[in-house]
Design a protein around this motif. Structure first.
Motif, mmCIF file in Angstrom:
data_model
loop_
_atom_site.group_PDB
_atom_site.id
_atom_site.type_symbol
_atom_site.label_atom_id
_atom_site.label_comp_id
_atom_site.label_asym_id
_atom_site.label_seq_id
_atom_site.Cartn_x
_atom_site.Cartn_y
_atom_site.Cartn_z
ATOM 1 N N SER A 1 0.897 -1.149 -0.144
ATOM 2 C CA SER A 1 0.133 -0.148 -0.200
ATOM 3 C C SER A 1 0.879 1.116 -0.099
ATOM 4 C CB SER A 1 -0.801 0.033 1.281
ATOM 5 O OG SER A 1 -1.470 1.367 1.316
ATOM 6 N N GLU A 2 0.290 2.367 -0.686
ATOM 7 C CA GLU A 2 1.086 3.799 -0.700
ATOM 8 C C GLU A 2 0.724 4.451 0.544
ATOM 9 O OE1 GLU A 2 0.288 5.154 -4.491
ATOM 10 O OE2 GLU A 2 1.561 3.615 -5.509
ATOM 11 N N THR A 3 -0.471 3.815 1.265
ATOM 12 C CA THR A 3 -0.660 4.752 2.256
ATOM 13 C C THR A 3 0.261 4.439 3.480
ATOM 14 O OG1 THR A 3 -3.136 4.207 2.000
ATOM 15 C CG2 THR A 3 -2.375 4.673 4.124
ATOM 16 N N LYS A 4 0.714 5.511 4.098
ATOM 17 C CA LYS A 4 2.194 5.557 4.870
ATOM 18 C C LYS A 4 2.075 4.454 5.915
ATOM 19 C CE LYS A 4 5.343 8.206 7.491
ATOM 20 N NZ LYS A 4 5.851 9.833 7.715
ATOM 21 N N LEU A 5 1.286 4.193 6.825
ATOM 22 C CA LEU A 5 0.895 3.523 7.959
ATOM 23 C C LEU A 5 0.813 2.133 7.550
ATOM 24 C CD1 LEU A 5 -0.911 5.839 10.639
ATOM 25 C CD2 LEU A 5 1.620 5.205 10.645
ATOM 26 N N LEU A 6 -0.148 1.902 6.457
ATOM 27 C CA LEU A 6 -0.359 0.710 6.067
ATOM 28 C C LEU A 6 0.793 -0.108 5.214
ATOM 29 C CD1 LEU A 6 -2.312 -1.644 5.868
ATOM 30 C CD2 LEU A 6 -3.258 -0.546 3.648
ATOM 31 N N GLY A 7 1.478 0.743 4.808
ATOM 32 C CA GLY A 7 2.776 0.327 3.991
ATOM 33 C C GLY A 7 3.602 -0.016 4.910
ATOM 34 N N PHE B 1 3.244 -1.127 8.258
ATOM 35 C CA PHE B 1 2.807 -2.232 8.752
ATOM 36 C C PHE B 1 2.987 -3.641 8.051
ATOM 37 C CE2 PHE B 1 -0.631 -5.638 9.565
ATOM 38 C CZ PHE B 1 -0.384 -5.937 10.910
ATOM 39 N N MET B 2 2.762 -3.314 6.395
ATOM 40 C CA MET B 2 3.141 -4.528 5.561
ATOM 41 C C MET B 2 4.580 -5.028 5.630
ATOM 42 S SD MET B 2 0.399 -3.516 2.732
ATOM 43 C CE MET B 2 0.191 -4.967 1.770
ATOM 44 N N ASP B 3 5.323 -4.000 5.554
ATOM 45 C CA ASP B 3 6.601 -4.019 5.756
ATOM 46 C C ASP B 3 6.987 -4.976 6.807
ATOM 47 O OD1 ASP B 3 7.162 -2.547 3.384
ATOM 48 O OD2 ASP B 3 7.795 -0.925 4.348
ATOM 49 N N ILE B 4 6.609 -4.761 8.079
ATOM 50 C CA ILE B 4 6.874 -5.464 9.329
ATOM 51 C C ILE B 4 6.510 -6.862 9.400
ATOM 52 C CG2 ILE B 4 6.311 -5.394 11.711
ATOM 53 C CD1 ILE B 4 6.032 -2.374 11.627
ATOM 54 N N ILE B 5 5.315 -7.039 8.748
ATOM 55 C CA ILE B 5 4.815 -8.392 8.842
ATOM 56 C C ILE B 5 5.110 -9.319 7.630
ATOM 57 C CG2 ILE B 5 2.871 -7.829 10.215
ATOM 58 C CD1 ILE B 5 0.938 -7.913 7.866
ATOM 59 N N ASN B 6 5.933 -8.624 6.610
ATOM 60 C CA ASN B 6 6.215 -9.424 5.426
ATOM 61 C C ASN B 6 6.927 -10.486 5.544
ATOM 62 O OD1 ASN B 6 6.043 -9.592 2.383
ATOM 63 N ND2 ASN B 6 8.449 -9.341 2.676
ATOM 64 N N PRO B 7 7.940 -10.672 6.655
ATOM 65 C CA PRO B 7 9.078 -11.570 6.976
ATOM 66 C C PRO B 7 8.007 -13.090 7.399
ATOM 67 C CG PRO B 7 9.929 -9.935 7.750
ATOM 68 C CD PRO B 7 8.622 -9.504 7.134
ATOM 69 N N ALA B 8 6.936 -12.901 8.068
ATOM 70 C CA ALA B 8 6.082 -13.959 8.359
ATOM 71 C C ALA B 8 5.299 -14.449 7.427
ATOM 72 C CB ALA B 8 5.259 -13.389 9.657
ATOM 73 N N ALA B 9 4.726 -13.239 6.534
ATOM 74 C CA ALA B 9 3.854 -13.813 5.406
ATOM 75 C C ALA B 9 4.842 -14.764 4.388
ATOM 76 C CB ALA B 9 3.474 -12.560 4.630
ATOM 77 N N VAL B 10 6.007 -14.243 4.307
ATOM 78 C CA VAL B 10 6.681 -15.004 3.284
ATOM 79 C C VAL B 10 7.172 -16.404 3.646
ATOM 80 C CG1 VAL B 10 9.005 -15.371 2.217
ATOM 81 C CG2 VAL B 10 8.030 -13.208 2.240
ATOM 82 N N ARG B 11 7.338 -16.493 5.082
ATOM 83 C CA ARG B 11 7.599 -17.982 5.464
ATOM 84 C C ARG B 11 6.252 -18.775 5.697
ATOM 85 N NH1 ARG B 11 10.470 -14.853 9.703
ATOM 86 N NH2 ARG B 11 8.393 -14.709 10.881
#
Length: 215
Positions: free
Chosen positions: A150-156, A158-168
């Protein structure tokens, strides 16, 4: 054909994950609205290549204006499901176990290239898009239905933070900057429609050289 050699260790790891999770992805495919797929694919005609055809869920939505459909995926287990989908329809489809980053096709082979929820998992997304650029005919279209950061600052963030878990868990990155990657691969997005906030988008793209005369 491309001379690019993808990093085997990364590719093999993702391939094993998709083979293992193929039954899960077959069920998850239905989370994407059928109307989204139908609207995207109604624009297809001529010789079409679908990158990451997966379980073959898009096959029923291709219109009669398609002359030929080639579907590639690097997961043999996903292709087993796709073959079952092909068997239920009279539409002629060629399925191939291939890598999006190193396509075995001559340059300027296809009128349309389709991707749906694929560029979240291609190890090198820009290289994959470079290959699509190469195999598209002049004036050809890249049609995408993709989720991205997302290009929305806070949502983007948050997606960066949880991405490693999503990939696993799934092998899919949820924070890919697909619009930037398209620009790097010399594509111009002529139509962009937000389907779920700005995370899921329908994109209609062309080679930059087809729009302004330069790459």
């Amino acid at each position: 054909m491309s001379d690019y050699k993808p990093p085997f260790a990364v590719r093999d790891k993702i391939k094993k994950r998709y083979n293992r999770n193929a039954p899960v992805f077959q069920r998850m495919d239905h989370m994407m609205k059928p109307s989204w797929r139908e609207k995207l694919l109604e624009k297809c005609s001529g010789d079409v290549l679908e990158i990451g055809i997966g379980t073959g869920i898009n096959i029923p939505y291709y219109p009669s204006s398609v002359t030929s459909l080639t579907g590639v995926d690097f997961s043999p287990r996903m292709l087993k499901y796709a073959r079952k989908a092909v068997a239920k329809h009279s539409f002629p489809v060629k399925l191939m176990e291939e890598d999006a980053e190193n396509l075995p096709f001559a340059s300027e082979s296809f009128d349309v290239v389709v991707t749906t929820c694929v560029f979240c998992s291609v190890p090198d997304p820009v290289q994959g898009l470079n290959e699509i650029h190469r195999v598209l005919k002049p004036g050809g279209q890249l049609l995408m239905l993709e989720h991205m950061r997302s290009e929305t600052k806070l949502l983007g963030k948050f997606m960066d933070i949880i991405n490693p878990a999503a990939v696993r868990l799934s092998g899919a990155n949820i924070n890919r900057r697909t619009m930037d990657n398209l620009e790097q691969a010399s594509f111009v997005c002529e139509r962009e429609k937000h389907l779920l906030h700005d995370i899921v988008r329908e994109l209609h793209c062309k080679k930059k050289e087809d729009t302004d005369g330069s790459i």
